[in-house]
Design a protein around this motif. Structure first.
Motif, mmCIF file in Angstrom:
data_model
loop_
_atom_site.group_PDB
_atom_site.id
_atom_site.type_symbol
_atom_site.label_atom_id
_atom_site.label_comp_id
_atom_site.label_asym_id
_atom_site.label_seq_id
_atom_site.Cartn_x
_atom_site.Cartn_y
_atom_site.Cartn_z
ATOM 1 N N LYS A 1 0.970 -1.336 0.007
ATOM 2 C CA LYS A 1 0.108 -0.083 0.144
ATOM 3 C C LYS A 1 1.056 1.317 -0.017
ATOM 4 O O LYS A 1 1.802 1.519 0.593
ATOM 5 N N GLY B 1 -7.751 8.679 5.663
ATOM 6 C CA GLY B 1 -6.977 7.674 5.931
ATOM 7 C C GLY B 1 -7.412 6.169 5.658
ATOM 8 O O GLY B 1 -6.517 5.257 6.043
ATOM 9 N N ASP C 1 -5.262 2.367 4.083
ATOM 10 C CA ASP C 1 -4.777 1.499 4.902
ATOM 11 C C ASP C 1 -5.946 0.150 5.205
ATOM 12 O O ASP C 1 -5.355 -0.886 4.977
ATOM 13 N N LYS D 1 -1.482 8.826 13.308
ATOM 14 C CA LYS D 1 -2.370 8.663 12.075
ATOM 15 C C LYS D 1 -1.619 8.077 11.089
ATOM 16 O O LYS D 1 -1.986 7.830 9.845
#
Ligand code: ADP
Ligand code: ASP
Ligand code: MG
Length: 419
Positions: free
Chosen positions: A7, A151, A154, A208
């Motif tokens: 990723k 976010g 992920d 984060k």
């Protein structure tokens, strides 16, 4: 031959040069004989711009349209990476969330992945083709695009790894998980390993580097998760036989961590706001009267403190809510003023939550008191406290965030020794 999901975050695919660098990382793993699928974020800044456009169109926009707009960034980066790989002679194809399909709930803007039909991706993997999957998105039962919260790429990556029975490498702009945000404390040091449980606390308390949900999924499905840097030169990473993991931080089961520290990390979050309901009668049912309207408004409450007047008749109740929900929280309390019978309502967004996290807290006394003493020594006032088995959090004035983090980092012996 092992399966691998790689990723790459927004900074890692920030421009065409960086995308070519990512392609070189992918090619390295393909050449090493792995079966690879890739999940990408949007190019840095793209999602923010798309969110701003939605707000400009109408601050009270339709969440379904928001999702179809903000998911667009990942479609572009996945296509560009596919082209870069093809140019290097690697067989590659891009896929949006609905094409995979990644099926989600209908909570637009914060949808959860329910199911991934990974047969097609698995077949392509076996065939030596690299699938580049747009992160952050899926499709609802109503056939609409949904996004997974900021976010969220992920989480797309870990979910794909779980569905493909693969390990997952998260490439970002730092070379692993640090004892605290390395951008705030220059003495922060990289952890070689961190347990799922600690990473979960750290992510949910503000670190984060990984979206909280991604750690939750990795823990449940036992996905080996490695956080590493895309800024490492692609041709210079040791690929040691028998050691699949290379550099970075491994997020893994607690049993695999040999030297466990009492405190593993310190986090901060500026995403909370403080509300004080002043001068309410201290009688049974008062907390229910305050918190029922908030729950009805869908506002999640985190820390709570109650102070009772010396005569025991009145109380001030202080609590925190997500800063984005502050207006809604205040509105719902004002509407219930007759039931709660408070004097005044005060609120502030100028607060930060600082947390220390470590599984060692289960067996070691004195971790919380060291936190309070350290903050006191720096004249930092604590406005609220909350604890769980492996963390202690305090609410402080936002202006002291960096001072608090640095002094706690030193107090718990986490500072990297400087040469
Ligand atoms: P990406 O775009 O790759 O998903 P993010 O910005 O979401 O990257 O996450 C990486 C950032 O997380 C780092 O640049 C760093 O500032 C921040 N961060 C916060 N806490 C930590 C921590 N404990 N360890 C490493 N990075 C952290
Ligand atoms: N592009 C999305 C965001 O900026 C998802 C991600 O980067 O993980 O939030
Ligand atoms: Mg991220």
């Amino acid at each position: 031959m092992s399966r691998l999901v790689m990723k790459f975050g927004g900074t890692s695919v920030g421009d065409m040069d960086r995308i070519r660098n990512v392609a070189a990382h992918v090619k390295r793993e393909v050449d090493a004989g792995h079966h690879v699928a890739v999940v990408v974020s949007a190019m840095a800044g793209t999602t923010d711009n798309l969110v701003n456009l939605c707000n400009e169109a109408d601050p009270r926009h339709d969440r379904r349209e928001y999702d179809s707009i903000v998911a667009a960034g990942e479609q572009i980066s996945s296509g560009l990476l596919a082209i870069a790989l093809q140019k290097m002679g690697v067989k590659a194809r891009s896929w949006t969330g609905w094409q995979v399909p990644i099926k989600t709930t209908s909570d637009h803007g914060s949808a959860r992945i329910e199911e991934i039909d990974a047969d097609n991706m698995a077949a392509r993997m076996e065939d030596g083709e690299v699938s580049i999957i747009a992160g952050f998105q899926g499709v609802t039962a109503e056939n609409r695009i949904a996004t997974l919260g900021r976010g969220g790429s992920d989480t797309s990556a870990v979910a794909m790894a779980a569905a493909l029975d693969a390990r997952c490498d998260i490439y970002t702009d730092v070379d692993g998980v640090y004892t605290t945000d390395p951008r705030i404390a220059k003495h922060a040091h990289k952890l070689d390993r961190i347990s799922y449980e600690e990473m979960l606390e750290m992510a949910s308390l503000g670190a984060k580097v990984l979206q909280t949900r991604s750690v939750e999924l990795a823990m449940v499905y036992k996905v080996p998760l490695q956080v590493r840097s895309s800024f490492d030169p692609p041709d210079n990473i040791p690929n040691v036989p028998g050691n699949n993991f290379g550099p970075g931080t491994l997020v893994c089961d607690e049993e695999l961590i040999v030297e466990q520290q009492v405190v593993s990390g310190i986090t901060y979050s500026r995403d909370e706001a403080k509300v004080s309901v002043r001068h309410v009668l201290d009688k049974p049912g008062i907390s229910a009267a305050i918190f029922a309207p908030l729950s009805k408004a869908g506002v999640v409450v985190d820390m709570i403190v109650q102070n009772v007047s010396p005569d025991g008749k009145y109380a001030n109740v202080t609590f925190t809510v997500p800063a984005k929900d502050l207006d809604r929280a205040v509105e719902s309390l004002e509407q219930s003023k007759d039931d709660i019978e408070f004097d005044t309502l005060e609120h502030s967004s100028n607060v930060a939550k600082i947390s220390v996290v470590g599984v060692g807290m289960r067996s070691h006394a004195g971790v919380a008191s060291k936190m309070f003493e350290t903050l006191a020594a720096h004249n930092i006032n604590i406005q609220a406290i909350s604890t769980s088995e492996i963390k202690t959090s305090v609410l402080i004035d936002e202006d002291y965030t960096e001072l608090a983090i640095r002094s706690l980092h030193t107090a718990y012996g986490l500072d990297e020794e400087q040469e």
